[in-house]
Design a protein around this motif. Sequence first.
Motif, PDB file in Angstrom:
ATOM      1  N   HIS A 185     -14.579   3.999 -62.173  1.00 13.20           N
ATOM      2  CA  HIS A 185     -15.765   4.694 -61.658  1.00 13.20           C
ATOM      3  C   HIS A 185     -16.552   5.306 -62.820  1.00 13.20           C
ATOM      4  O   HIS A 185     -16.810   6.509 -62.844  1.00 13.20           O
ATOM      5  CB  HIS A 185     -15.351   5.817 -60.705  1.00 13.20           C
ATOM      6  CG  HIS A 185     -15.429   5.462 -59.258  1.00 13.20           C
ATOM      7  ND1 HIS A 185     -16.589   5.078 -58.632  1.00 13.20           N
ATOM      8  CD2 HIS A 185     -14.473   5.444 -58.302  1.00 13.20           C
ATOM      9  CE1 HIS A 185     -16.348   4.841 -57.352  1.00 13.20           C
ATOM     10  NE2 HIS A 185     -15.071   5.047 -57.130  1.00 13.20           N
ATOM     11  N   HIS A 223     -18.106  -0.895 -62.032  1.00 13.72           N
ATOM     12  CA  HIS A 223     -17.167  -0.340 -61.061  1.00 13.72           C
ATOM     13  C   HIS A 223     -16.112  -1.385 -60.731  1.00 13.72           C
ATOM     14  O   HIS A 223     -16.428  -2.542 -60.477  1.00 13.72           O
ATOM     15  CB  HIS A 223     -17.923   0.062 -59.791  1.00 13.72           C
ATOM     16  CG  HIS A 223     -17.035   0.509 -58.678  1.00 13.72           C
ATOM     17  ND1 HIS A 223     -16.784  -0.264 -57.570  1.00 13.72           N
ATOM     18  CD2 HIS A 223     -16.319   1.646 -58.507  1.00 13.72           C
ATOM     19  CE1 HIS A 223     -15.971   0.381 -56.756  1.00 13.72           C
ATOM     20  NE2 HIS A 223     -15.672   1.542 -57.299  1.00 13.72           N
ATOM     21  N   ALA A 274     -17.217   9.745 -55.637  1.00 15.89           N
ATOM     22  CA  ALA A 274     -18.517   9.098 -55.821  1.00 15.89           C
ATOM     23  C   ALA A 274     -19.695  10.057 -55.655  1.00 15.89           C
ATOM     24  O   ALA A 274     -20.774   9.651 -55.242  1.00 15.89           O
ATOM     25  CB  ALA A 274     -18.665   7.932 -54.849  1.00 15.89           C
TER      26      ALA A 274
END
Length: 289
Positions: free
Chosen positions: A129, A197, A268
């Motif tokens: 991430h 990602h 996120a």
Amino acid sequence: MFPPIRGGRREAYATIGRVLSTGALRAHLLAVRLAGTVATTREQSLRSYRLFEARDPRVLIGLNPRRSWRQADLLRLMAEKCGVSDDPCVTSGLDVIDPERTLSGLHAFAERLADAARRGAPVLLGTGHPHRLLGFYGALADALSAAGCEVLTPATGERVDITTRFGLRTYNLDYVRRVALVREPGARSTSCETGAHTHSPLPVRTVLDAVAQRGGPLPELVIGDHGWVCGAGQLGFEAIGLADTNDPALFVGQAEGRVSVVVPVDDAVRSDYYRPLTRYVLNRACLSQ
């Protein structure tokens, strides 16, 4: 629409640059939806639990569970570890993470960092991430390095072929702030650009294989998320990391003894919203710079 940040965005932004008390951090977690009602939907989580039960490698992300995990088992586990509802009749809406479980995870996370720093242990950091969490891990890498730990950066430029929903894609390993990530071929390698990602465990396997082939040192602690944690834990390395409610593999790994610490948190949100977590963890680990 998401509910407004409690106290207004100005107050939330004011917390980003300073070390918070436990109470203030709890309020921050709820205000920016790192915990409490998060953006991850119940539908997303239940789909992940179904795929995990079927042992879909996209959701196992490097873990080979020792036992069979049914969806009902996963619901109970995730309720215990994250605070989501264990009611199978709840099939829609937004998931919930108990902020007390997040704080407990951060405390355990800080203990492992402090232990690594005391020993001067070699460490490896990696993220799937990078757009959200690179700053979090980069600050940890800086602090651990300053404490005398060797932050490993092997296999730079190595090719990794990862199966995605678009088919087989080739990526290259790279490091930004000594945090491993993957990039698409041709992407510029600059500190201003983050990588791709991915949930795949293949990057960490590639890195660990490169370390072993050159004769070490091997990492005594792997820090990250997704496949970086599960892939390392499956191979017997101590691993700690962050995970959302739709990432059951890390929590199963913890339950089965392959992952040391998992912090339940939305993975996120805006990257700067993680900054108070970084400062809090480093302060508890006595690694504040």
